[in-house]
Write a protein that holds these residues in place. Structure first.
Motif, PDB file in Angstrom:
ATOM      1  N   GLU A   1       0.830  -1.206   0.000  1.00  0.00           N
ATOM      2  CA  GLU A   1       0.000   0.000   0.000  1.00  0.00           C
ATOM      3  C   GLU A   1       0.863   1.253   0.000  1.00  0.00           C
ATOM      4  OE1 GLU A   1      -3.176  -0.009   2.882  1.00  0.00           O
ATOM      5  OE2 GLU A   1      -3.088  -2.185   3.024  1.00  0.00           O
ATOM      6  N   LEU A   2       1.923   1.255   0.831  1.00  0.00           N
ATOM      7  CA  LEU A   2       2.796   2.427   0.886  1.00  0.00           C
ATOM      8  C   LEU A   2       3.473   2.663  -0.466  1.00  0.00           C
ATOM      9  CD1 LEU A   2       4.516   1.879   4.353  1.00  0.00           C
ATOM     10  CD2 LEU A   2       2.806   3.605   3.782  1.00  0.00           C
ATOM     11  N   GLY A   3       3.933   1.561  -1.095  1.00  0.00           N
ATOM     12  CA  GLY A   3       4.592   1.709  -2.387  1.00  0.00           C
ATOM     13  C   GLY A   3       3.661   2.270  -3.440  1.00  0.00           C
TER      14      GLY A   3
ATOM     15  N   LEU B   1      -1.161   8.456   2.720  1.00  0.00           N
ATOM     16  CA  LEU B   1       0.151   7.983   3.138  1.00  0.00           C
ATOM     17  C   LEU B   1       0.391   8.244   4.626  1.00  0.00           C
ATOM     18  CD1 LEU B   1       2.927   6.812   2.421  1.00  0.00           C
ATOM     19  CD2 LEU B   1       3.653   9.134   1.822  1.00  0.00           C
ATOM     20  N   GLN B   2      -0.010   9.422   5.095  1.00  0.00           N
ATOM     21  CA  GLN B   2       0.158   9.743   6.509  1.00  0.00           C
ATOM     22  C   GLN B   2      -0.667   8.805   7.382  1.00  0.00           C
ATOM     23  OE1 GLN B   2      -0.844  13.779   7.479  1.00  0.00           O
ATOM     24  NE2 GLN B   2      -0.039  13.650   9.556  1.00  0.00           N
ATOM     25  N   ARG B   3      -1.876   8.493   6.957  1.00  0.00           N
ATOM     26  CA  ARG B   3      -2.715   7.577   7.737  1.00  0.00           C
ATOM     27  C   ARG B   3      -2.151   6.161   7.722  1.00  0.00           C
ATOM     28  NH1 ARG B   3      -6.718  10.895   5.362  1.00  0.00           N
ATOM     29  NH2 ARG B   3      -6.993   9.447   3.614  1.00  0.00           N
ATOM     30  N   LEU B   4      -1.569   5.743   6.591  1.00  0.00           N
ATOM     31  CA  LEU B   4      -0.964   4.418   6.528  1.00  0.00           C
ATOM     32  C   LEU B   4       0.250   4.315   7.442  1.00  0.00           C
ATOM     33  CD1 LEU B   4      -1.101   3.649   2.698  1.00  0.00           C
ATOM     34  CD2 LEU B   4      -2.375   2.491   4.501  1.00  0.00           C
ATOM     35  N   MET B   5       1.016   5.394   7.569  1.00  0.00           N
ATOM     36  CA  MET B   5       2.194   5.385   8.419  1.00  0.00           C
ATOM     37  C   MET B   5       1.833   5.395   9.899  1.00  0.00           C
ATOM     38  SD  MET B   5       4.830   5.210   6.489  1.00  0.00           S
ATOM     39  CE  MET B   5       6.129   5.733   7.609  1.00  0.00           C
ATOM     40  N   ASP B   6       0.652   5.895  10.223  1.00  0.00           N
ATOM     41  CA  ASP B   6       0.210   5.972  11.618  1.00  0.00           C
ATOM     42  C   ASP B   6      -0.471   4.659  11.977  1.00  0.00           C
ATOM     43  OD1 ASP B   6      -0.577   6.606  14.131  1.00  0.00           O
ATOM     44  OD2 ASP B   6      -1.976   8.198  13.563  1.00  0.00           O
ATOM     45  N   ARG B   7       0.252   3.766  12.658  1.00  0.00           N
ATOM     46  CA  ARG B   7      -0.307   2.451  13.011  1.00  0.00           C
ATOM     47  C   ARG B   7      -1.451   2.578  14.021  1.00  0.00           C
ATOM     48  NH1 ARG B   7       2.697  -2.107  11.699  1.00  0.00           N
ATOM     49  NH2 ARG B   7       4.662  -1.684  10.641  1.00  0.00           N
TER      50      ARG B   7
END
Length: 476
Positions: free
Chosen positions: A261-263, A301-307
């Motif tokens: 997802e991040l990629g 992206l910011q939401r994906l990085m925030d576990r």
């Protein structure tokens, strides 16, 4: 277990009627029961290999020695009874040497680790004892008195009791194991005390047989109980390792899905940004669309990085979710046919964006043709479908299309994209399926979402009186 041990003796008595007398039974019982002691040594050897316990290795060697030399002792007694009686003094000396060996093994078990194979060590020592007994039969008789014989009997019995006491004090092994083997040693020693030298009365022969049967049964039961305990423990260990492996695999899949997802999100931002800065003459509406795409993908992206961020399904305008995804793929030179529909659904917007991105990426990689993205409400559901004009999904791949790591022979992907998309859809109460197309070629993947609940106008908000009539006249 005692009944099982006594069964060979009963079988021999039934087959050979001459063995039914107590004297003959006394001679036969050792030959039929000491193999059971050797079996106990084999079981303890397996336990030694399973547990890698130093004390169990020494116990294996000792029990194997007792079983092997017991078989040889009984065989010599049956084969050469006359020589056995004449050379009882020499045979008693061999027994004393064996007793010293057993005491030395018990003392060493408390301080040292057995460096050689325990079963082989006990077996070789037992064979050596049998060879020594055969050797002394060729020597002249010592002519010991009955008093001396009795003293030797007591000395041997005391030595075996000492072995049992030393065994109970051994460290690094279960107390119940050492205690039960100690009891078996004492019972076998009592049997030898009663039967080893000279003829006995009926009660003595019977007592010897009972002691041997009971001691052998205790030894076998102890060995098998030890084996079942270790087998159960190893089974629990294997199950625990299997559970840990499953958790590790789940963590790996989760991390790979997150990286996927991040990629995809970073690639979307990079492509939109490159197109925005490389073409300064873009129309205003196209530039605004790219800017909205970069902002939307950066937020995702910011939401994906925030576990810590846990998204919950919400009412979503699908046009707002799909536009950045379509714009991103168009920025990469792909032809996407899509029209705004104003449809709404109850879902997690980031997950829907990821699912559609995977479906469009899958169509671009495997079909290499233009793709069509459609959104069609169907009652309580909304279908978001991606259709390509490629060769379609191979028949052998279709049944496991959404399984992790499954892919066709010609595929260059990792086989995880569609699995991630399917999981994301199921997690939010939807579904992802392969649907037939109305064309001879191509594949059609449909994501099914719960439709957003319809908003009903409250009675207080409805027009009343003249206002309602005015509305109706106006409509007319």
């Amino acid at each position: 277990m005692a009944c099982l041990v006594a069964l060979p003796l009963a079988l021999v008595s039934w087959i050979a009627p001459s063995a039914r007398t107590t004297d003959r039974a006394t001679l036969m019982h050792e030959l039929t029961l000491y193999p059971s002691v050797l079996v106990a040594g084999v079981v303890l050897y397996v336990c030694c290999r399973l547990a890698a316990n130093p004390t169990t290795c020494w116990l294996t060697a000792g029990v194997t020695l007792v079983g092997a030399q017991g078989i040889g002792h009984a065989a010599i007694r049956i084969a050469r009874p006359a020589a056995f009686g004449e050379h009882a003094g020499w045979l008693a000396g061999v027994d004393l040497v064996m007793q010293v060996v057993l005491i030395a093994m018990t003392v060493l078990a408390a301080r040292h680790t057995l460096r050689v194979d325990p079963f082989l060590t006990g077996l070789v020592a037992g064979v050596a004892a049998t060879a020594a007994r055969l050797g002394v039969l060729e020597l002249p008789s010592l002519g010991l008195s009955e008093t001396t014989f009795n003293s030797l009997r007591v000395l041997l019995f005391v030595g075996q009791v000492a072995v049992a006491l030393l065994l109970v004090r051994l460290p690094r092994s279960p107390m119940w194991l050492r205690a039960r083997i100690g009891v078996a040693i004492v019972l076998l020693a009592l049997s030898r005390l009663v039967v080893t030298f000279g003829p006995l009365e009926t009660w003595g022969n019977t007592l010897a047989v009972l002691c041997t049967v009971t001691g052998t049964a205790v030894l076998l039961d102890t060995a098998f109980r030890m084996f079942t305990t270790l087998a159960r423990r190893h089974g629990n260990t294997v199950r625990g390792l299997h559970d840990r492996l499953e958790h590790l695999e789940a963590d790996v899949r989760h991390d790979r899905a997150r990286l996927h997802e991040l990629g995809a999100t970073i690639a979307g931002i990079a492509n939109a940004s490159r197109l925005l800065h490389a073409h300064t003459g873009l129309p205003a509406d196209r530039r605004q669309a790219l800017e909205r795409t970069i902002a939307a993908e950066a937020s995702r992206l910011q939401r994906l990085m925030d576990r810590r961020h846990v998204a919950v399904p919400e009412e979503v305008d699908l046009d707002d979710v799909l536009e950045p995804v379509v714009t991103t793929h168009e920025a990469r030179g792909r032809v996407i046919t899509w029209e705004r529909t104003g449809a709404t659904a109850t879902c997690r917007p980031d997950d829907i964006a990821e699912v559609v991105n995977i479906l469009l990426e899958n169509a671009a990689q495997h079909a290499g043709t233009p793709a069509t993205l459609t959104v069609v409400p169907h009652g309580n559901t909304v279908e978001v479908a991606v259709t390509d004009e490629g060769p379609g999904v191979p028949a052998e791949v279709a049944p496991n299309l959404f399984a992790w790591g499954k892919r066709g022979a010609a595929s260059t992907g990792q086989g995880i994209g569609l699995s991630i998309a399917h999981r994301l859809m199921v997690e939010q109460g939807g579904d992802l399926r392969l649907a037939p197309t109305d064309r001879t070629r191509g594949a059609r993947l449909v994501a099914v979402l719960p439709a957003a609940p319809r908003r009903e106008t409250c009675p207080s908000e409805r027009p009343h009186g003249d206002a309602a009539r005015a509305d109706r006249h106006g409509d007319a």
